[in-house]
Design a protein around this motif. Structure first.
Motif, PDB file in Angstrom:
ATOM      1  N   GLN A  97       0.849  -1.172   0.045  1.00 16.92           N
ATOM      2  CA  GLN A  97      -0.002  -0.175  -0.373  1.00 16.92           C
ATOM      3  C   GLN A  97       1.013   1.448   0.092  1.00 16.92           C
ATOM      4  O   GLN A  97       1.787   1.115   0.759  1.00 16.92           O
ATOM      5  CB  GLN A  97      -0.797  -0.039   1.313  1.00 16.92           C
ATOM      6  N   LYS A  98       0.593   2.336  -1.034  1.00 16.76           N
ATOM      7  CA  LYS A  98       1.260   3.398  -0.850  1.00 16.76           C
ATOM      8  C   LYS A  98       0.495   4.364  -1.192  1.00 16.76           C
ATOM      9  O   LYS A  98      -0.300   4.388  -1.295  1.00 16.76           O
ATOM     10  CB  LYS A  98       3.017   2.702  -2.099  1.00 16.76           C
TER      11      LYS A  98
ATOM     12  N   GLY B 199       0.356  -1.502  -5.144  1.00 15.50           N
ATOM     13  CA  GLY B 199       1.336  -0.662  -5.728  1.00 15.50           C
ATOM     14  C   GLY B 199       2.761  -1.580  -5.406  1.00 15.50           C
ATOM     15  O   GLY B 199       3.000  -2.137  -4.537  1.00 15.50           O
ATOM     16  N   ILE B 200       3.745  -1.800  -6.702  1.00 12.17           N
ATOM     17  CA  ILE B 200       4.918  -2.533  -6.399  1.00 12.17           C
ATOM     18  C   ILE B 200       5.441  -1.222  -5.790  1.00 12.17           C
ATOM     19  O   ILE B 200       5.895  -0.430  -5.908  1.00 12.17           O
ATOM     20  CB  ILE B 200       5.421  -3.161  -8.121  1.00 12.17           C
ATOM     21  N   GLU B 201       6.678  -2.122  -4.981  1.00  7.51           N
ATOM     22  CA  GLU B 201       7.437  -1.326  -4.284  1.00  7.51           C
ATOM     23  C   GLU B 201       9.252  -1.606  -4.992  1.00  7.51           C
ATOM     24  O   GLU B 201       9.068  -2.800  -5.337  1.00  7.51           O
ATOM     25  CB  GLU B 201       7.555  -1.651  -2.906  1.00  7.51           C
TER      26      GLU B 201
END
Length: 147
Positions: free
Chosen positions: A99-100, A109-111
């Motif tokens: 979670q961003k 999204g992708i970390e």
């Protein structure tokens, strides 16, 4: 590390098992054609000859479609293939979905993360929550020492 396969650019399928390289570098990035991701892909592109000299193969991974990847690869002149993880199977395997906050909203999204897998299929190094600046140099330094 369990074996896995996934579709990638050039009409090919990536298969972890049996990779001939001493090191396989997998870098997860959020999205094609965004500023940080473009910068990161260009940094890997620019140091690609040094990675090859160190016996390392590079693969970029995001949830973008193969079509998006093909256009992104061509636009930037990337000498390595991009893996499409539209079903998030690899994201789940490497636990990179987070979670961003984006423009004040919560998004999933992708970390930005990078993983190095040795010739025996063992995960030997990981970087999570990567900042683009100087990251690729650090990865290159690590794989060069593996040789």
């Amino acid at each position: 590390m369990p074996d896995f396969s996934a579709p990638m650019t050039g009409g090919q399928t990536f298969q972890l098992a049996g990779r001939p390289a001493k090191s396989t570098v997998l870098f997860f990035y959020p999205k094609d054609n965004t500023p940080g991701c473009t910068t990161e892909n260009m940094a890997f592109r620019d140091l690609h000859p040094q990675f090859l000299a160190a016996g390392a193969e590079i693969y970029g991974i995001s949830r973008d479609s193969l079509r998006s990847h093909e256009n992104f690869k061509e636009k930037l002149g990337l000498p390595f293939e991009l893996i499409s993880d539209s079903d998030e199977a690899l994201c789940a395997l490497f636990d990179v979905i987070k979670q961003k906050k984006m423009y004040g909203k919560d998004v999933r999204g992708i970390e930005r993360s990078t993983f190095v897998i040795d010739a025996n299929g063992r995960l030997v190094k990981e970087w999570r929550g990567v900042k683009v600046a100087n990251h690729v140099d650090e990865v290159l330094e690590f794989v060069a020492r593996q040789g």
